[in-house]
Design an enzyme around this catalytic site. Sequence first.
Site, PDB file in Angstrom:
ATOM      1  CG  ASP A   5      29.536  24.623 -42.465  1.00  0.00           C
ATOM      2  OD1 ASP A   5      30.235  25.219 -41.594  1.00  0.00           O
ATOM      3  OD2 ASP A   5      28.781  25.291 -43.288  1.00  0.00           O
ATOM      4  N   GLY A  10      42.544  21.573 -31.595  1.00  0.00           N
ATOM      5  CA  GLY A  10      43.814  22.441 -31.747  1.00  0.00           C
ATOM      6  C   GLY A  10      43.426  23.815 -32.161  1.00  0.00           C
ATOM      7  CG  HIS A  70      53.796  26.895 -37.783  1.00  0.00           C
ATOM      8  ND1 HIS A  70      52.538  25.968 -37.761  1.00  0.00           N
ATOM      9  CD2 HIS A  70      53.255  27.714 -38.728  1.00  0.00           C
ATOM     10  CE1 HIS A  70      51.593  26.278 -38.521  1.00  0.00           C
ATOM     11  NE2 HIS A  70      51.990  27.415 -39.265  1.00  0.00           N
ATOM     12  CG  ASP A  86      54.463  20.793 -34.985  1.00  0.00           C
ATOM     13  OD1 ASP A  86      53.961  21.652 -34.410  1.00  0.00           O
ATOM     14  OD2 ASP A  86      54.581  20.853 -36.521  1.00  0.00           O
TER      15      ASP A  86
END
Length: 381
Positions: free
Chosen positions: A65, A88, A131, A161
Amino acid sequence: MRGPLAGVRVVEFAGIGPGPFCAMLLADMGADVLRLDRIEPVDVGLPVASELELLNRGRRSVAMDLKRPEAVAAVLRLLERADALIEGFRPGVLERLGLGPDVALARNPRLVHGRMTGYGQEGPLAHVPGHDINAIALAGVLHRMGPADAKPTIPLNLIGDFGGGALYLAFGIACALLEVARSGRGQVIDAAMVDGAAHLATMFHGLAAGGRWKGARGTNVLDGGAPWYQVYETRDGRWIAVGAIEQRFYEELLRRIGLDREDLPDAQDEKRWPELRERFAARFREKTRDEWCALLETSEVCFAPVLAPHEAPAHPHNAARGTFVEVAGVTQPAPAPRFSRTPGGVQRPPPQPGEHTREALADWGFAAREIDALVAAGAVR
């Protein structure tokens, strides 16, 4: 561990698409990649069981976390031992967490910090989500794909990608690791899918500048315009792919399929390409795919059957080379490329988030009491 990257340690912040693919590439080559997953599941758009997230294969997972200061402190300790980092996040996110490049490089001056985004760390679109389809559209690549009389064809998410993103980041990390060995200094890699996709299309910019590539898609040699570089349907409703670009291969194609050059339109007359395509289409519809394979597959025609994904692993060539492997009951592509002395391999199947928290943190230098404290604080799971 085995492979040319054995001994290299990488910290990967969990993400989707190009980041995990890059991490998989490094893990396949023997790197010890530690994946930092989130404790709470997130919407990744394409939900699938953890054991089938094949891009996550080959590494161990620690669930963290990052909103807790204890987790941030633990990451900084990991980075002190790491050779490279893969992340990323959108620009500025890691900085706000206290894990930006300046902080990381201060803790480990040899660290290679790999940043993977759609549009890069700067520019008008740097903070905009996107994307693969958006990156290759902006790069001028998507416009080139598809038939002349239809909209652009989406080439899966292979170009933005994986090709323009993950492979360029992996190449950048490998280059930076070589440079670290000389200089002793790490650096930041700004890998943007739009940059990589544009770079992949370098050849076509040269062809266009020389008048050898027309703007209209589906009218050029490599985009389905040329009859000898095309996909054709066979008698049984399957497909074959022909790529007889060179003259000698084209002549062999005509000889093998029984067409007389003198009875055909000139292969270089682009205005008659539709007519020539139909002649080829009519001939290929006369036999089944397997019959054409028997006739052409080992010839000098530049031919291949269009295999369905489930067929590809069983093809004799792929089987002989071990192009596909089975890991934990799942058939998947084997690591590539191949090395004569230090071959890569799939180290382990994809992990469950947090599956290796204690084991991995211990291997990376954390004492048992320190791991217990992190668990108690809710920083790791």
